[in-house]
Design a protein around this motif. Structure first.
Motif, short mmCIF file in Angstrom:
data_model
loop_
_atom_site.label_atom_id
_atom_site.label_comp_id
_atom_site.label_asym_id
_atom_site.label_seq_id
_atom_site.Cartn_x
_atom_site.Cartn_y
_atom_site.Cartn_z
N GLY A 1 1.70 -4.55 -8.94
CA GLY A 1 2.01 -3.14 -8.67
C GLY A 1 1.90 -2.72 -7.21
O GLY A 1 2.42 -1.67 -6.84
N ASN A 2 1.22 -3.51 -6.37
CA ASN A 2 1.08 -3.12 -4.96
C ASN A 2 1.92 -4.01 -4.04
O ASN A 2 1.69 -4.03 -2.83
N GLU A 3 2.90 -4.71 -4.61
CA GLU A 3 3.85 -5.48 -3.80
C GLU A 3 5.16 -4.70 -3.83
O GLU A 3 5.94 -4.78 -4.79
N PHE A 4 5.39 -3.90 -2.78
CA PHE A 4 6.36 -2.81 -2.86
C PHE A 4 7.82 -3.23 -2.67
O PHE A 4 8.71 -2.51 -3.09
N SER A 5 8.09 -4.36 -1.99
CA SER A 5 9.49 -4.66 -1.65
C SER A 5 10.36 -4.74 -2.90
O SER A 5 11.44 -4.13 -2.97
N GLY A 6 9.92 -5.51 -3.89
CA GLY A 6 10.72 -5.68 -5.10
C GLY A 6 10.89 -4.37 -5.85
O GLY A 6 11.95 -4.10 -6.43
N ILE A 7 9.84 -3.55 -5.82
CA ILE A 7 9.89 -2.29 -6.56
C ILE A 7 10.93 -1.35 -5.93
O ILE A 7 11.75 -0.75 -6.64
N SER B 1 0.64 -2.44 -0.71
CA SER B 1 0.91 -0.99 -0.76
C SER B 1 1.63 -0.45 0.48
O SER B 1 1.43 0.70 0.86
N VAL B 2 2.45 -1.29 1.09
CA VAL B 2 3.22 -0.91 2.27
C VAL B 2 4.66 -1.42 2.08
O VAL B 2 4.88 -2.42 1.39
N ILE B 3 5.63 -0.73 2.68
CA ILE B 3 7.01 -1.23 2.74
C ILE B 3 7.33 -1.53 4.20
O ILE B 3 7.34 -0.61 5.03
N ARG B 4 7.61 -2.77 4.52
CA ARG B 4 8.08 -3.15 5.86
C ARG B 4 9.57 -3.43 5.76
O ARG B 4 10.02 -4.19 4.89
N GLN B 5 10.33 -2.92 6.72
CA GLN B 5 11.78 -3.13 6.65
C GLN B 5 12.15 -4.61 6.80
O GLN B 5 13.03 -5.11 6.08
N ASP B 6 11.50 -5.32 7.72
CA ASP B 6 11.87 -6.74 7.91
C ASP B 6 11.67 -7.54 6.62
O ASP B 6 12.51 -8.37 6.25
N VAL B 7 10.56 -7.25 5.93
CA VAL B 7 10.24 -7.96 4.70
C VAL B 7 11.21 -7.57 3.57
O VAL B 7 11.70 -8.41 2.82
N LEU B 8 11.53 -6.26 3.50
CA LEU B 8 12.50 -5.78 2.51
C LEU B 8 13.87 -6.44 2.75
O LEU B 8 14.52 -6.90 1.80
#
Lengths: 295, 295
Positions: A15-21, A173-180
């Motif tokens: 639940g705290n791995e935001f990219s996929g969500i 619990s963070v969204i990074r653009q590079d990772v997304l």
């Protein structure tokens, strides 16, 4: 192998791995983005309650609940154990699954870049690794094929084919653009690969490439009372997939001392200092380099 | 100003910021490490229950509970509100504190390096900034002196003098050696400074230095239903304390669009994409550069 027709793209298993969500939200708004001619793609938000609570899980790690015996054990009834049974019903059942292929989207706090974790080393997976590396040269391919899909406890093991897309570094619990962006590009590369594989239209791929294979997990140093007494050495921190030789420092003790790596093989650490692994006092995974050959 | 005789070094105000917590364990084992001749140093583990739960807080953010009115309001009785009253009794009471100076140790997921947050701009604080920069040139000094100590809601505002040591980037619930080392070095530099200040033995310090001052916090983009529709732009991510000019991209929308910074001043963002600020939908803090002059 028969064609891959039914695919599930899964986000929010943790639940705290935001990219996929957040990618799922995007894809659910615009279903054209995942569309390919020869396949049907379903999206699944695996652990919505953990996301709401902003935690990895509510009761236990969802991505450890998918062995055949646990799925069949009705006494395992907490939130994640129940979600596992629901997801197995929706995408499986494991052993005779209606889903041909699962892509499970994960983040790590480790500096693993865009990593593709393959659970089998058959022709389909070896070629997938080669194809993803050809379109994303910054990607890393890791095999966790030391046990069979049936024995794996991962969500992606419900289907006969399944992979884990593991992108970092990103704090929980963070969204990074590079990772997304990496996650979106790798997911698209995998879907493109399946489309080309189904149509027998794969481009020429290298006959050999370098990948890694999981060997073991190692623990953070503790004293005899079980208290943590050290941390990952600064020379190792962020150096995922860089070789570690016997005698290299691996841990720094809080009292100033150092512990060196004493293994009998050249190790390639990954999941270095992953936040979620502290629960089990794990410091990192160690792997070996593997040369993959395509016949 | 009278001498600083009684100092409290506080860790674990947020339960998932590990550097301060593990440094406290170290210092409590070896009390010589914080010892200086002219001062008495006490260590305080502010939120042990949140650490045990591996969360920032149990009920509410402890580091927002220290206004005089909240401390006097007995209806505010949840865990952190109760801890605030206990800590105020132990170190304060605010307004007439038995502690002269508080050093509160924090981590951030943002790329802020070793940052020293000063809550006042009197001679003591301005010289502290100059001294810390002289021994740690990689440090950054940030003033949050827009309101008085009495009005601040931070734990460090219990005493007449207080600072926040804010070190990143570090994911929540992780110990990084580089971050731990920075925190230990900065804490030692501050204690050395107090010792020299008390004895009137400060070395020559530059008469001017560059610092930053907090101006405002800005929110992540949302639609009119309150749903998050974008993230920090990749050009801004990790660029804490790098200037942002009107027209520079600041957010990337999930649909591919961009939002630019439209402020009327050259902004120095910090706390960029801090995980803990998502609760309040905050994207970052903006500051201005300040030239500090020592008389």
């Amino acid at each position: 192998m028969s064609k891959i027709e039914q695919i599930a793209v899964v986000g929010g298993t943790h639940g705290n791995e935001f990219s996929g969500i957040y990618l799922l939200k995007k894809w659910q708004k615009n279903t054209q983005l995942l569309k390919r001619n020869s396949i049907n793609v379903e999206t699944v938000f695996a652990n919505p309650k953990a996301f709401e609570a902003n935690k990895r899980y509510i009761d236990c790690d969802l991505n450890r609940q998918f062995t055949l015996s646990d799925l069949a054990n009705n006494k395992l009834a907490n939130y994640e154990q129940s979600r596992a049974k629901v997801i197995n019903h929706q995408l499986g059942p494991k052993g005779n699954a209606k889903t041909d292929f699962i892509i499970d989207l994960h983040n790590t706090t480790s500096n693993m870049g865009p990593s593709l974790i393959l659970l089998k080393s058959d022709d389909f997976n070896k070629k997938m690794g080669a194809y993803v590396l050809s379109v994303m040269p910054e990607a890393v391919v890791v095999f966790e094929d030391q046990i069979s899909m049936h024995e794996h406890y991962f969500l992606a093991s419900i289907a006969d084919q399944g992979v884990i897309v593991e992108i970092g570094p990103q704090p929980q619990s963070v969204i990074r653009q590079d990772v997304l962006d990496w996650m979106e590009n790798m997911t698209n590369a995998i879907l493109d690969f399946v489309e080309l594989y189904n149509k027998d239209e794969l481009p020429d791929l290298p006959k050999q490439y370098e990948a890694y294979e999981y060997v073991e997990s190692i623990e953070l140093p503790q004293d005899n009372k079980g208290e943590r007494i050290g941390m990952v050495h600064k020379n190792v921190q962020d150096n995922d997939f860089k070789p570690l030789k016997a005698g290299d420092p691996i841990f720094t003790l809080f009292d100033g001392g150092e512990i060196t790596y004493q293994g009998d093989y050249e190790a390639y650490p990954h999941f270095i200092n992953e936040a979620a692994y502290y629960d089990n006092n794990l410091a990192m995974s160690l792997g070996k380099k593997r040369i993959v050959t395509i016949d």
